[in-house]
Design an enzyme around this catalytic site. Structure first.
Site, short mmCIF file in Angstrom:
data_model
loop_
_atom_site.label_atom_id
_atom_site.label_comp_id
_atom_site.label_asym_id
_atom_site.label_seq_id
_atom_site.Cartn_x
_atom_site.Cartn_y
_atom_site.Cartn_z
N GLY A 141 0.80 -1.23 0.00
CA GLY A 141 0.00 0.00 0.00
C GLY A 141 0.83 1.28 0.00
O GLY A 141 0.49 2.23 -0.69
N ASN A 142 1.94 1.28 0.77
CA ASN A 142 2.68 2.55 0.87
C ASN A 142 3.45 2.89 -0.40
O ASN A 142 3.93 4.00 -0.57
CB ASN A 142 3.61 2.54 2.10
CG ASN A 142 4.67 1.48 2.00
OD1 ASN A 142 4.46 0.45 1.36
ND2 ASN A 142 5.80 1.71 2.61
N LYS A 194 -10.70 -10.45 3.06
CA LYS A 194 -9.73 -9.51 2.47
C LYS A 194 -10.20 -8.07 2.66
O LYS A 194 -11.23 -7.66 2.11
CB LYS A 194 -9.62 -9.81 0.96
CG LYS A 194 -8.72 -8.88 0.20
CD LYS A 194 -7.28 -9.26 0.41
CE LYS A 194 -6.34 -8.16 -0.02
NZ LYS A 194 -5.07 -8.22 0.67
N LYS A 233 1.80 -12.25 3.99
CA LYS A 233 3.15 -11.99 3.46
C LYS A 233 4.11 -13.10 3.90
O LYS A 233 4.89 -13.60 3.10
CB LYS A 233 3.66 -10.63 3.95
CG LYS A 233 2.84 -9.48 3.43
CD LYS A 233 3.37 -8.14 3.90
CE LYS A 233 2.29 -7.09 3.81
NZ LYS A 233 1.53 -7.07 2.56
N LYS A 256 -2.53 -10.16 -3.10
CA LYS A 256 -1.42 -9.98 -4.05
C LYS A 256 -0.15 -10.71 -3.60
O LYS A 256 0.69 -11.05 -4.43
CB LYS A 256 -1.13 -8.50 -4.30
CG LYS A 256 -0.61 -7.73 -3.11
CD LYS A 256 0.84 -7.39 -3.21
CE LYS A 256 1.38 -6.56 -2.08
NZ LYS A 256 0.85 -6.66 -0.74
N1 LIG Z 1 4.56 -9.47 13.20
C1 LIG Z 1 4.56 -8.34 12.49
N2 LIG Z 1 5.75 -7.79 12.11
C2 LIG Z 1 5.76 -6.66 11.41
N3 LIG Z 1 4.66 -5.98 11.01
C3 LIG Z 1 3.44 -6.49 11.34
C4 LIG Z 1 3.35 -7.69 12.10
N4 LIG Z 1 2.04 -7.97 12.28
C5 LIG Z 1 1.35 -6.99 11.69
N5 LIG Z 1 2.18 -6.09 11.12
C6 LIG Z 1 1.68 -4.92 10.37
O1 LIG Z 1 1.45 -5.34 9.03
C7 LIG Z 1 1.66 -4.20 8.18
C8 LIG Z 1 1.81 -4.68 6.74
O2 LIG Z 1 0.56 -5.10 6.25
P1 LIG Z 1 -0.32 -4.21 5.24
O3 LIG Z 1 -0.25 -2.77 5.66
O4 LIG Z 1 -1.64 -4.86 5.14
O5 LIG Z 1 0.49 -4.45 3.93
P2 LIG Z 1 0.66 -3.75 2.49
O6 LIG Z 1 2.00 -3.07 2.58
O7 LIG Z 1 0.67 -4.91 1.54
O8 LIG Z 1 -0.47 -2.80 2.27
C9 LIG Z 1 2.89 -3.56 8.77
O9 LIG Z 1 3.02 -2.22 8.39
C10 LIG Z 1 2.63 -3.72 10.27
O10 LIG Z 1 1.94 -2.58 10.77
N1 LIG Z 2 -5.04 -7.40 -3.62
C1 LIG Z 2 -4.29 -7.09 -2.52
O1 LIG Z 2 -3.74 -7.96 -1.86
O2 LIG Z 2 -4.21 -5.74 -2.21
P1 LIG Z 2 -3.47 -5.10 -0.94
O3 LIG Z 2 -2.05 -5.60 -0.95
O4 LIG Z 2 -3.55 -3.60 -1.18
O5 LIG Z 2 -4.22 -5.53 0.27
#
Ligand SMILES: Nc1ncnc2c1ncn2[C@@H]1O[C@H](COP(=O)(O)OP(=O)(O)O)[C@@H](O)[C@H]1O
Ligand SMILES: NC(=O)OP(=O)(O)O
Length: 314
Positions: free
Chosen positions: A13-14, A130, A276, A214
């Site tokens: 996302g970031n 999701k 992940k 993803k």
């Molecule tokens: N055990 C963990 N170690 C590190 N980060 C974690 C953990 N559990 C949850 N997180 C959180 O998960 C986030 C990443 O997931 P998300 O924001 O959904 O991913 P994306 O970058 O794909 O959008 C991290 O920024 C952190 O805040």
């Molecule tokens: N499709 C999907 O996994 O999107 P995000 O990573 O933004 O959750």
């Protein structure tokens, strides 16, 4: 001559932001990190998420249906297709510009609209998990459940989000074309938003009401392309056990067995870090020599040099 390292890089996302202007700015920074890897001599294939974007597109299409009775509902699969095109458009232009700025003019950049087959009987269709779209507080979430019939769930301590079905990716329909493009040296963006979910009905591919994770689609793509690295970029430099607790411990190097143990102990939040880590473990355990890495976008170069991030291997 050394064979180039093939990397599938999954953007979180970031790397994309949440709004149109945020995305336009974010892809410039993202492109710098990706082109750094290309300058390091890596062959890069890009995938990305779409959670905020597919939620935004879905809302816009619902508003259209409300104001125009002639417009039927837009299926979620079509919203995913729209998100691939929208994100791919910004990303491919930013990548092209960054390559040109560094004098690299011989790497064509293209987005592949990608369909991913899922199984019709995947239990995930009966258990939406999701998160998509924006975050809401509890009161807003209740209102949305009542008004729209959405299922809202708390997302890793960050607020409430709508959740939709997220079946596992079974087959990348356009994998042959993606492979041909990668083999000919193109910089390809594929499997965006986990891919457009489809089920097979004879010769017909029917859109499914779902958003594929993803990270799992990226893992499948990396295996299909026989990549050396799967890099999952997110908002933390490393994965932690006891995340957010006083005894938090950041991890650097994990065998798949160690990672599985931590998963069983519940260290990784479902819907955020857990998919992940699962994808990293699946990729690293699929063949000797394959490495998965979870880190920050701006640390990807240091990450593949082994200087930071959390690495997963057999
Ligand atoms: N055990 C963990 N170690 C590190 N980060 C974690 C953990 N559990 C949850 N997180 C959180 O998960 C986030 C990443 O997931 P998300 O924001 O959904 O991913 P994306 O970058 O794909 O959008 C991290 O920024 C952190 O805040
Ligand atoms: N499709 C999907 O996994 O999107 P995000 O990573 O933004 O959750």
């Amino acid at each position: 001559m050394n064979k180039k390292k093939r990397i599938v890089i999954a953007l979180g996302g970031n790397a994309l932001g949440n709004t149109l202007p945020e995305q336009m700015a974010a892809v410039k920074v993202t492109s710098k990190a990706i082109v750094d890897l290309i300058e390091e001599g890596c062959e890069v294939v890009v995938t990305h998420g779409n959670g905020p974007q597919v939620g935004m597109i879905n809302n816009a299409m619902i508003a259209l249906t409300h104001e125009d009775a002639q417009q039927p509902n837009t299926p979620l699969s079509v919203c995913v297709a729209m998100s691939q095109a929208y994100i791919g458009y910004d990303l491919q232009n930013a990548l092209r510009e960054e390559l040109f700025n560094r004098g690299i003019t011989d790497i064509p950049v293209a987005t592949m609209i990608t369909q991913v087959r899922v199984n019709e009987d995947d239990p995930a269709f009966n258990n939406p998990s999701k998160p998509i779209g924006k975050f809401f507080n509890e009161e807003q979430a209740k209102m949305m459940e009542e008004k729209y019939g959405y299922i809202m769930k708390e997302d890793a301590g960050r607020g409430y989000r709508r959740v939709v079905a997220s079946p596992k990716p079974a087959e990348i329909i356009e994998i042959g074309t993606i492979r041909t493009m990668v083999e000919s040296g193109d910089l390809v963006i594929a499997c965006g938003g986990g891919g457009i979910p489809v089920t097979r009905q004879g010769n017909h591919l029917k859109g499914a009401s779902a958003v594929i994770d993803k990270d799992f689609a990226s893992c499948l793509l990396a295996q299909e392309l026989d990549a050396d690295f799967l890099i999952i970029l997110t908002a933390v430099e490393k994965v932690a056990i006891n995340f957010g607790k006083p005894n938090e411990q950041w991890l650097e190097d994990l065998t798949v067995e160690e990672a599985k143990k931590y998963m069983e102990e519940g260290h990784f939040a479902p819907g955020s870090m857990l998919p992940k880590v699962q994808a990293a473990v699946d990729f690293a355990s699929s063949k000797e020599g394959r490495t998965a890495l979870i880190t920050l976008l701006e640390k990807s170069k240091d990450g593949i040099q082994g200087k930071t991030g959390t690495r997963f291997h057999l």
